[in-house]
Write a protein that holds these residues in place. Structure first.
Motif, PDB file in Angstrom:
ATOM      1  N   LEU A  91       0.845  -1.193   0.000  1.00  0.00           N
ATOM      2  CA  LEU A  91       0.000   0.000   0.000  1.00  0.00           C
ATOM      3  C   LEU A  91       0.881   1.244   0.000  1.00  0.00           C
ATOM      4  CD1 LEU A  91      -2.591  -1.027   2.729  1.00  0.00           C
ATOM      5  CD2 LEU A  91      -3.003  -0.870   0.287  1.00  0.00           C
ATOM      6  N   PRO A  92       0.454   2.323  -0.673  1.00  0.00           N
ATOM      7  CA  PRO A  92       1.203   3.584  -0.599  1.00  0.00           C
ATOM      8  C   PRO A  92       1.269   4.089   0.844  1.00  0.00           C
ATOM      9  CG  PRO A  92      -0.399   3.654  -2.364  1.00  0.00           C
ATOM     10  CD  PRO A  92      -0.662   2.390  -1.599  1.00  0.00           C
ATOM     11  N   VAL A  93       2.217   4.962   1.116  1.00  0.00           N
ATOM     12  CA  VAL A  93       2.507   5.392   2.491  1.00  0.00           C
ATOM     13  C   VAL A  93       1.294   6.041   3.157  1.00  0.00           C
ATOM     14  CG1 VAL A  93       3.927   6.930   3.900  1.00  0.00           C
ATOM     15  CG2 VAL A  93       4.970   5.626   2.064  1.00  0.00           C
ATOM     16  N   ASN A  94       0.611   6.953   2.477  1.00  0.00           N
ATOM     17  CA  ASN A  94      -0.545   7.609   3.112  1.00  0.00           C
ATOM     18  C   ASN A  94      -1.664   6.608   3.396  1.00  0.00           C
ATOM     19  OD1 ASN A  94      -1.217   7.271   0.461  1.00  0.00           O
ATOM     20  ND2 ASN A  94      -2.072   9.294   0.189  1.00  0.00           N
ATOM     21  N   THR A  95      -1.796   5.589   2.554  1.00  0.00           N
ATOM     22  CA  THR A  95      -2.796   4.556   2.780  1.00  0.00           C
ATOM     23  C   THR A  95      -2.365   3.631   3.912  1.00  0.00           C
ATOM     24  OG1 THR A  95      -3.267   4.668   0.419  1.00  0.00           O
ATOM     25  CG2 THR A  95      -4.209   2.837   1.607  1.00  0.00           C
ATOM     26  N   ARG A  96      -1.062   3.392   4.037  1.00  0.00           N
ATOM     27  CA  ARG A  96      -0.555   2.581   5.155  1.00  0.00           C
ATOM     28  C   ARG A  96      -0.870   3.250   6.488  1.00  0.00           C
ATOM     29  NH1 ARG A  96       3.151  -1.293   3.193  1.00  0.00           N
ATOM     30  NH2 ARG A  96       4.198  -1.607   5.173  1.00  0.00           N
ATOM     31  N   ILE A  97      -0.813   4.572   6.504  1.00  0.00           N
ATOM     32  CA  ILE A  97      -1.129   5.313   7.727  1.00  0.00           C
ATOM     33  C   ILE A  97      -2.611   5.123   8.072  1.00  0.00           C
ATOM     34  CG2 ILE A  97      -1.309   7.637   8.707  1.00  0.00           C
ATOM     35  CD1 ILE A  97       1.195   8.331   6.985  1.00  0.00           C
TER      36      ILE A  97
END
Length: 190
Positions: A91-97
């Motif tokens: 998952l992209p970083v902002n989605t991982r958050i």
């Protein structure tokens, strides 16, 4: 937070250069394990504190993840990154958050999180004089007002309910944590 993010970026690129120097001797699976253990452990550590930061702050962390995907799959800078991330199931970083925040809220609502996190969440109570669309969701959370526009919105009592309320109703009603994580990752993939 910018100092913390800059340190993470610097450390991750150092490790990526070290992995790149031995990449030709590694199998694909070994390279993925190295990247996950050395890079993603740093990207995911306390990443829920990065919620609600501007995209310019998160961009450097996304560059690290993109470089890790290109190194793992032996691709160049000219290759588009989205198919690479999908192939690796990253998952992209902002989605991982958002994923981490939503998972923490699920644990809080199901009594498997620390008491101090559980006590910071409140279920939303409907006003009696007018029905709202959110009445269909019994697990809709109250988002408290914060006095500080920047730091207050990033705190778990605000960021957690915001991430949770943005999820569809069927995710809220997942029977177990594993089912919730699986459905959530499916929801977040492009």
């Amino acid at each position: 937070m910018q100092t913390h993010i800059s340190f993470i970026i610097k450390t991750c690129f150092f490790h990526l250069r070290r992995i790149a120097s031995i990449r030709r001797y590694l199998t694909h699976d070994a390279c993925v394990k190295l990247v996950v253990s050395l890079i993603f452990s740093r990207l995911d550590y306390c990443n829920s504190l990065l919620a609600s930061l501007p995209a310019s702050s998160i961009h450097g962390l996304q560059r690290v993840q993109n470089a890790a995907a290109r190194l793992t799959l032996r691709k160049t800078k000219r290759d588009h990154i989205t198919p690479l991330l999908c192939y690796l199931h990253w998952l992209p970083v902002n989605t991982r958050i958002s994923y981490k925040l939503s998972t923490l809220v699920y644990k809080c609502l199901n009594d498997s999180a620390p008491e101090n996190l559980q006590s910071s969440l409140d279920l939303y109570t409907q006003p009696s004089d007018r029905p709202l669309r959110s009445a269909a969701d019994p697990l809709h959370l109250h988002i408290p007002r914060s006095k500080l526009a920047s730091a207050g919105q990033r705190a778990f009592p605000s960021a957690g309910p915001s991430a949770w309320n943005s999820l569809p109703l069927e995710l809220h009603q997942s029977p177990s944590l594993d089912a919730f994580k699986s459905r959530l990752k499916t929801q977040f993939f492009p």
